[in-house]
Scaffold this active site. Structure first.
Site, PDB file in Angstrom:
ATOM      1  N   THR A  21       0.621  -1.499  -0.114  1.00  0.00           N
ATOM      2  CA  THR A  21      -0.110   0.321   0.145  1.00  0.00           C
ATOM      3  C   THR A  21       0.720   1.086   0.199  1.00  0.00           C
ATOM      4  O   THR A  21       2.016   0.946   0.690  1.00  0.00           O
ATOM      5  CB  THR A  21      -1.213  -0.076   1.221  1.00  0.00           C
ATOM      6  OG1 THR A  21      -1.763   0.830   1.236  1.00  0.00           O
ATOM      7  CG2 THR A  21      -0.111  -0.232   2.412  1.00  0.00           C
ATOM      8  N   ASP A  22       0.321   2.199  -0.583  1.00  0.00           N
ATOM      9  CA  ASP A  22       1.050   3.535  -0.396  1.00  0.00           C
ATOM     10  C   ASP A  22       0.883   3.970   1.438  1.00  0.00           C
ATOM     11  O   ASP A  22       1.892   4.731   1.192  1.00  0.00           O
ATOM     12  CB  ASP A  22       0.376   5.053  -1.297  1.00  0.00           C
ATOM     13  CG  ASP A  22      -1.112   4.932  -0.952  1.00  0.00           C
ATOM     14  OD1 ASP A  22      -2.191   3.744  -0.719  1.00  0.00           O
ATOM     15  OD2 ASP A  22      -2.291   5.813  -0.392  1.00  0.00           O
ATOM     16  N   TYR A  45      -2.007   0.135   9.961  1.00  0.00           N
ATOM     17  CA  TYR A  45      -2.169  -0.561   8.891  1.00  0.00           C
ATOM     18  C   TYR A  45      -1.117  -0.265   7.776  1.00  0.00           C
ATOM     19  O   TYR A  45      -0.182  -1.403   7.193  1.00  0.00           O
ATOM     20  CB  TYR A  45      -3.196   0.263   8.144  1.00  0.00           C
ATOM     21  CG  TYR A  45      -3.957  -0.395   6.544  1.00  0.00           C
ATOM     22  CD1 TYR A  45      -3.824  -1.948   6.415  1.00  0.00           C
ATOM     23  CD2 TYR A  45      -3.668   0.451   5.511  1.00  0.00           C
ATOM     24  CE1 TYR A  45      -4.575  -2.066   4.814  1.00  0.00           C
ATOM     25  CE2 TYR A  45      -3.431   0.135   4.287  1.00  0.00           C
ATOM     26  CZ  TYR A  45      -3.604  -0.823   4.015  1.00  0.00           C
ATOM     27  OH  TYR A  45      -4.105  -1.673   2.506  1.00  0.00           O
ATOM     28  N   LYS A  49       1.362  -3.078   7.253  1.00  0.00           N
ATOM     29  CA  LYS A  49       2.137  -3.133   5.395  1.00  0.00           C
ATOM     30  C   LYS A  49       3.355  -3.573   5.384  1.00  0.00           C
ATOM     31  O   LYS A  49       4.024  -4.575   5.144  1.00  0.00           O
ATOM     32  CB  LYS A  49       1.171  -2.573   4.817  1.00  0.00           C
ATOM     33  CG  LYS A  49      -0.677  -2.587   4.664  1.00  0.00           C
ATOM     34  CD  LYS A  49      -0.922  -4.681   4.491  1.00  0.00           C
ATOM     35  CE  LYS A  49      -0.798  -4.059   2.985  1.00  0.00           C
ATOM     36  NZ  LYS A  49      -1.455  -5.441   2.593  1.00  0.00           N
ATOM     37  N   TRP A  70      -5.603   3.681  -3.490  1.00  0.00           N
ATOM     38  CA  TRP A  70      -7.140   3.813  -3.042  1.00  0.00           C
ATOM     39  C   TRP A  70      -7.838   2.801  -4.912  1.00  0.00           C
ATOM     40  O   TRP A  70      -7.953   2.774  -5.560  1.00  0.00           O
ATOM     41  CB  TRP A  70      -7.228   6.040  -3.961  1.00  0.00           C
ATOM     42  CG  TRP A  70      -6.191   6.092  -3.065  1.00  0.00           C
ATOM     43  CD1 TRP A  70      -5.965   6.470  -2.162  1.00  0.00           C
ATOM     44  CD2 TRP A  70      -6.713   7.776  -2.955  1.00  0.00           C
ATOM     45  NE1 TRP A  70      -5.608   6.995  -0.796  1.00  0.00           N
ATOM     46  CE2 TRP A  70      -6.283   8.454  -1.702  1.00  0.00           C
ATOM     47  CE3 TRP A  70      -7.922   8.237  -3.919  1.00  0.00           C
ATOM     48  CZ2 TRP A  70      -6.670   9.661  -1.692  1.00  0.00           C
ATOM     49  CZ3 TRP A  70      -7.985   9.810  -3.874  1.00  0.00           C
ATOM     50  CH2 TRP A  70      -7.201  10.367  -3.071  1.00  0.00           C
TER      51      TRP A  70
END
Length: 210
Positions: A21-22, A45, A49, A70
């Site tokens: 994820t970003d 979160y 990750k 997103w």
């Protein structure tokens, strides 16, 4: 558990494809994040990750880590489906307008992974982290506006107005990056994979949801 996965992958001579994820970045950048930029997650979160990424790298298994952002789809729970549901229930909505990222159509992620599979046993030096996300940065409010514009054309009920608000006016339990645009030039250079055309993805998802 990761070590067991590593052992299995090595025994079977297979690869581990992991989607991250970003949110591993802090959102303080002004230009798109590259794969080797410093990570600094601001939420549990994002932290978990990142730990997953590191565990895979240290395990010794052959791997590809894809950071995306997103994610939306006609399946599961995601921003597109949530905003459609709320928009059908209310005449006015307020959506955060000072967080910027790149929406990504989930089916484009799947297609990208298939392309990567085709390269795995043909090229040796491809292991590592890659960024893949939407082709045009936008705010959550911009994203909502595009969704409602397309939804209106397809006969969905939409709100009369969508107001842009600041993050401070919409507090959440998890802190979200203010800027989390990802630089996807590496995945294009290595595999010829173009960024996700997320506006087309919105149209496709909405048509499938009818």
């Amino acid at each position: 558990a990761v070590k067991n996965i590593s052992d299995i992958c090595n025994q079977l001579e297979c690869w581990l494809i992991h989607v991250s994820t970003d949110y591993v970045f802090d959102g303080n950048a002004k230009i798109p994040y590259k794969e080797n930029d410093e990570t600094n997650p601001q939420s549990v979160y994002g932290e978990t990750k990142l730990k997953g990424e590191l565990a895979i790298q240290f395990s010794g298994c052959k791997h590809i880590i894809i950071r995306t952002a997103w994610v939306f789809s006609e399946y599961g729970n995601n921003f597109l489906k949530t905003i459609l549901r709320i928009g059908a229930e209310r005449d006015e909505l307020s959506v955060v307008g000072d967080q910027v990222g790149c929406p990504t159509y989930a089916q484009d992620i799947a297609k990208s992974i298939i392309i990567i599979f085709q390269h795995i046993y043909l090229e040796k030096e491809i292991q590592g982290i890659y960024h893949f996300c939407g082709d045009k940065p936008c705010s959550w409010n911009d994203f909502a506006q595009v969704i409602f514009s397309e939804a209106k054309c397809l006969g969905y009920r939409i709100p009369n107005s969508v107001k842009s608000i600041n993050t401070i006016d919409y507090p959440t339990s998890a802190e979200r990056p203010e800027y989390s645009v990802l630089d996807c030039s590496k995945i294009k250079s290595y595999f010829g994979i173009n960024d996700s055309d997320w506006m087309f993805g919105v149209k496709t998802a909405l048509q499938k949801l009818i």
